[in-house]
Design an enzyme around this catalytic site. Structure first.
Site, short mmCIF file in Angstrom:
data_model
loop_
_atom_site.label_atom_id
_atom_site.label_comp_id
_atom_site.label_asym_id
_atom_site.label_seq_id
_atom_site.Cartn_x
_atom_site.Cartn_y
_atom_site.Cartn_z
N SER A 87 37.79 106.53 3.12
CA SER A 87 37.49 105.68 4.26
C SER A 87 36.11 105.89 4.88
O SER A 87 35.72 105.13 5.76
CB SER A 87 38.56 105.83 5.33
N TYR A 172 44.59 101.45 12.97
CA TYR A 172 43.69 101.77 11.86
C TYR A 172 44.10 100.94 10.64
O TYR A 172 45.26 100.96 10.24
CB TYR A 172 43.78 103.26 11.56
#
Length: 384
Positions: A87, A172
């Site tokens: 990420s 998220y």
């Protein structure tokens, strides 16, 4: 969250007790032994085959390599070793989006459906591009496993409804940053992978960062290992390139962090694009949510970093507050981003005021607290 907390963030002060006194840096002062004393016990504890740690202080770099790229081949880790960065890729996608904004091709205040007419009449009439860039759209973390094609993905987005009011919670989301990548690529009029690999990465001088590892570089692509120590590699599924798909080495990534701190200058448009990703948009209970980066007032304690990077931050919706007006990029701040794939672990930080950056890479998935603690221990040694 009350106004006093917002004011504390704005003033760049701590709102919890600081666990140590930080001093200014005189010179790059870490010895190999000092780094070994932190990294080697971590590798032993977590059974990590290979690691790279890159540190930049006042424009001076040092890169430390440990172990092997693969338990099978026993090839030592080197400057060329490629890791899946998970990420941390999201900050690259955000930078490409801010570049499109600077080119006048993307407005973060516009609705997503403004750019994707196939989503007109859907929930995306009320989701802004900025919501995608700050995890506040309400989209969930993972792409549903039955979605394999773009048509299926668009059908999912068309039917999707948020569980909470848009902009009120931070969830998220790979689906969110993936959609940001789709919108950005459309506005730049090129496929996302091309925009990243042919436009952005060369402009930043990142010569060994890839979505698709070229044949000539495959021998440097580390073998990843999961929690059970089984060999695994990333399978790039839909939205993978946009959300978690980059592979890179320690040398490129420390350069990327130096560009973020303006220790290295790049073309003005790209410098501005990177700077814009540091804009503070939402306030969580622990940090400022920038455009994919997360920032804390500097100095910051280890306990605050562990709180801000707790599992619930990624796995459960968290109440947020919109910062009005948005905070200009803060120099006196600690910016961080974790990255994971099933077989790799990454943690990257930079502190513009101190001109310190650290990136830690391993070819085994390890828990986030261990990454943060080791990085913080390095920081303490630099700052002593």
């Amino acid at each position: 969250m009350d106004n006093s907390m917002k004011n504390i963030f704005r003033q760049g002060r701590l709102f919890i007790a600081l666990s140590l006194a930080m001093t200014s840096i005189s010179a790059f002062a870490l010895t190999q032994q000092e780094v070994d004393d932190i990294i080697k016990p971590l590798m032993k504890q977590e059974q990590i085959p290979g690691m790279s740690v890159a540190i930049s202080v006042n424009g001076k770099q040092a890169i430390y390599h440990y172990g092997v790229q693969s338990k099978q081949t026993q090839i030592p880790v080197s400057d060329r070793t490629l890791y899946e960065i998970g990420s941390l890729s999201k900050t690259f996608t955000a930078t490409l989006a801010t570049y499109a904004q600077i080119q006048g091709k993307l407005d973060f205040s516009q609705s997503v459906s403004h750019y994707l007419p196939e989503l007109k009449g859907s929930a995306f009439d009320n989701v802004s591009v900025m919501n995608l860039a700050t995890h506040t759209s309400g989209l969930s973390l993972f792409v549903p496993s039955d979605i394999k094609t773009n048509d299926q993905l668009m059908a999912y987005y068309q039917k999707w409804l948020p569980d909470n009011e848009v902009g009120q919670y931070r969830s998220y989301s790979n689906l969110g940053v993936g959609l940001l990548g789709i919108v950005t690529a459309k506005q730049l009029n090129m496929p996302f992978s091309q925009a990243m690999e042919k436009l952005m990465l060369p402009s930043l001088g990142l010569k060994h960062t890839y979505i698709h590892v070229p044949k000539s570089q495959e021998k440097y692509y580390a073998q990843g290992y999961n929690k059970q120590n089984q060999p695994v590699r990333l399978n790039l599924e839909i939205l993978g390139p946009e959300a978690y798909g980059l592979k890179s080495n320690a040398k490129d990534l420390i350069r990327y962090l130096e560009i973020n701190m303006q220790s290295i200058k790049v073309a003005k448009t790209w410098q501005e694009a990177i700077e814009n990703t540091h804009t503070g948009v939402y306030l969580t209970d622990s940090f400022v949510q920038d455009m994919m980066w997360e920032s804390y007032p500097w100095p910051v304690s280890l306990s605050q970093l562990l709180q801000g990077n707790r599992d619930d931050m990624a796995l459960k919706p968290q109440k947020v507050e919109l910062i009005k007006p948005a905070m200009a990029p803060e120099v006196r701040a600690y910016y961080n981003k974790t990255g994971s794939s099933n077989g790799f672990a990454t943690y990257a930080i930079f502190i513009p005021e101190e001109k310190i950056a650290i990136v830690m890479l391993s070819n085994k998935w390890i828990p986030i607290p261990q990454r943060i603690t080791a990085t913080y221990q390095l920081l303490e040694k630099i700052e002593r």
